[in-house]
Design a protein around this motif. Structure first.
Motif, PDB file in Angstrom:
ATOM      1  N   TRP A 188       0.829  -1.204   0.000  1.00 57.78           N
ATOM      2  CA  TRP A 188       0.000   0.000   0.000  1.00 57.78           C
ATOM      3  C   TRP A 188       0.869   1.261   0.000  1.00 57.78           C
ATOM      4  CZ3 TRP A 188      -3.922   2.715  -1.143  1.00 57.78           C
ATOM      5  CH2 TRP A 188      -4.288   3.856  -0.437  1.00 57.78           C
ATOM      6  N   GLN A 189       1.924   1.267   0.799  1.00 56.54           N
ATOM      7  CA  GLN A 189       2.794   2.442   0.833  1.00 56.54           C
ATOM      8  C   GLN A 189       3.547   2.617  -0.489  1.00 56.54           C
ATOM      9  OE1 GLN A 189       4.981   1.707   4.582  1.00 56.54           O
ATOM     10  NE2 GLN A 189       3.913   3.480   5.409  1.00 56.54           N
ATOM     11  N   ASP A 190       3.976   1.504  -1.089  1.00 55.26           N
ATOM     12  CA  ASP A 190       4.628   1.585  -2.401  1.00 55.26           C
ATOM     13  C   ASP A 190       3.676   2.155  -3.449  1.00 55.26           C
ATOM     14  OD1 ASP A 190       6.927   0.528  -1.353  1.00 55.26           O
ATOM     15  OD2 ASP A 190       6.556  -1.523  -2.061  1.00 55.26           O
ATOM     16  N   LEU A 191       2.405   1.748  -3.354  1.00 57.21           N
ATOM     17  CA  LEU A 191       1.402   2.226  -4.296  1.00 57.21           C
ATOM     18  C   LEU A 191       1.172   3.725  -4.137  1.00 57.21           C
ATOM     19  CD1 LEU A 191      -0.623   1.593  -6.503  1.00 57.21           C
ATOM     20  CD2 LEU A 191      -2.245   0.858  -4.743  1.00 57.21           C
ATOM     21  N   LYS A 192       1.157   4.196  -2.888  1.00 56.27           N
ATOM     22  CA  LYS A 192       0.996   5.635  -2.648  1.00 56.27           C
ATOM     23  C   LYS A 192       2.180   6.419  -3.220  1.00 56.27           C
ATOM     24  CE  LYS A 192       0.255   5.795   1.833  1.00 56.27           C
ATOM     25  NZ  LYS A 192      -0.046   6.438   3.136  1.00 56.27           N
ATOM     26  N   ARG A 193       3.379   5.907  -3.014  1.00 55.60           N
ATOM     27  CA  ARG A 193       4.549   6.587  -3.547  1.00 55.60           C
ATOM     28  C   ARG A 193       4.526   6.614  -5.072  1.00 55.60           C
ATOM     29  NH1 ARG A 193       7.243   4.411   1.146  1.00 55.60           N
ATOM     30  NH2 ARG A 193       7.502   2.401   0.096  1.00 55.60           N
ATOM     31  N   ALA A 194       4.077   5.492  -5.680  1.00 58.40           N
ATOM     32  CA  ALA A 194       4.005   5.430  -7.141  1.00 58.40           C
ATOM     33  C   ALA A 194       2.993   6.431  -7.687  1.00 58.40           C
ATOM     34  CB  ALA A 194       3.632   4.010  -7.584  1.00 58.40           C
TER      35      ALA A 194
END
Length: 410
Positions: free
Chosen positions: A268-274
């Protein structure tokens, strides 16, 4: 009093009452201390704003529901709310028995067309008392008459056959099944799976879960995470350790790697950063269906930067996940009372079933050392056979008799 006067427009009583109070506005929760007539009461604007910003968003949302509701009721019944008398508070409690729905005045406003649940009344009163204290008035919460009226309300519901609904304690497999219902091709699905898995691993309250920020997660190692609940119930903070679901040293088998909270939260955090979401804000954000696919990610939907997912939205998603996973009914098809609090009950119940002493759980659940409340969450199904106290007593008696016989004692 009927529902429209409570839930709908304000009843005209000769004085102006705002149907919705802004917590930061002059008619809201706190006065503008920079504008008070007495110079000794004034504070700089930045100090004033810092105090307001310290109030968690979920607390603001709850107050925005409870306080205007109380103000409208006082306006409709011709009572004063600033400050109210003990008689007004007692009458406000009892009025919840007969309030009707805004949409259907012939139907009571509580869930299932019944009077409001005791927990709802207690929550509403607690929030009203919080506002009164912040406005500089004594809280009526501890008044003997108010406490007696709450007990009378509870007793009245019980005489009507309305018992308090106890949240069902989900099993670990049922919790995992709920996580697996989320569509991982949608940004909302990734968020929901991460929220459910983290809820399962921490046992926090739903409002505490939705109140987490990115900065509240401390990655000790890639497989160990410390979750800080900054403002829990009673204003207490605590840290909860969460570990990855790694294979057992002897069997080489992990429990459920696909619902590992650390993996899902990282995704989820990787998705937000992306998606270009700045770090440091709310952990779980509002998502919308549709929008462009994230480059190289393939997830559909839109993440709304800075817009925290509300407790109400999480509750709605939780109910859908429970229904889709089939854990909201038992093997015979009878409904279970599955709520977001089922995750908290599950955390405590499953831990005690696994042999973890209750005292070791208190620092993680936020219960005071001498509070008996934590024991209400222990809803173990282990009560038959070797787990039954009577069976244990009988077995101990047999063993004692055998020892006596071996020693030659009649």
């Amino acid at each position: 009093m009927t529902g429209p006067a409570l839930e709908g427009e304000v009843v005209e009583t000769g004085r102006a009452v705002s149907p919705r109070l802004d917590i930061k506005g002059p008619s809201g929760l706190l006065p503008r201390y920079a504008d008070l007539p007495d110079p000794d009461d004034r504070v700089p604007v930045d100090v004033d704003e810092a105090l307001r910003d310290a109030i968690p968003q979920n607390t603001r949302d709850m107050i925005d529901w409870a306080w205007p509701r109380f103000v409208r009721w006082c306006a409709a019944t011709g009572r004063e709310h600033d400050p109210p008398t003990i008689g007004t508070i007692r009458t406000f409690i009892w009025a919840h028995l007969t309030w009707t729905s805004r949409k259907d005045p012939t139907r009571l406003a509580g869930r299932g067309g019944r009077p409001y649940a005791y927990a709802t009344v207690e929550t509403a009163l607690g929030l009203v008392c919080m506002v009164l204290k912040w406005r500089g008035y004594p809280s009526p919460w501890g008044h003997p008459g108010v406490q007696a009226q709450l007990k009378a309300y509870d007793k009245k519901l019980r005489t009507m056959g309305i018992m308090p609904g106890e949240a069902y304690a989900l099993t670990p497999d049922e919790q995992a099944a709920m996580v697996r219902t989320r569509d991982m091709g949608q940004v909302a699905g990734v968020r929901d799976a991460a929220a459910l898995a983290l809820h399962m691993a921490t046992g926090v309250r739903a409002a505490e879960l939705m109140g987490l920020d990115d900065g509240d997660l401390e990655w000790v190692t890639p497989t160990r995470l410390l979750v800080t609940v900054r403002v829990g119930k009673g204003g207490k903070s605590r840290k909860i350790p969460v570990e990855a679901d790694e294979p057992d040293d002897e069997t080489g088998e992990a429990w459920a790697p696909d619902v590992d909270p650390l993996v899902l939260v990282s995704e989820w955090q990787d998705l937000k950063r992306a998606r270009g979401i700045p770090t440091g804000g709310p952990l779980f954000l509002e998502c919308k269906v549709g929008g462009k696919r994230g480059e190289g990610k393939g997830h559909t939907g839109v993440i709304v930067a800075g817009k925290r997912m509300t407790t109400a939205a999480y509750d709605k998603m939780h109910r859908r996940a429970a229904r889709k996973a089939g854990v909201d009914v038992d093997a015979d098809g009878k409904p279970r009372h599955v709520t977001t609090h089922s995750q908290r009950a599950a955390y405590i119940t499953n831990a005690t079933d696994a042999g973890v002493p209750v005292e070791r759980l208190r620092p993680f659940t936020g219960h005071s050392p001498n509070s008996p409340v934590i024991f209400r969450y222990v809803r173990s199904g282990k009560r038959w056979g070797e787990h039954n106290p009577v069976v244990q007593i009988r077995r101990a008696a047999v063993q004692r008799r055998r020892r006596q016989t071996r020693r030659g004692v009649a």
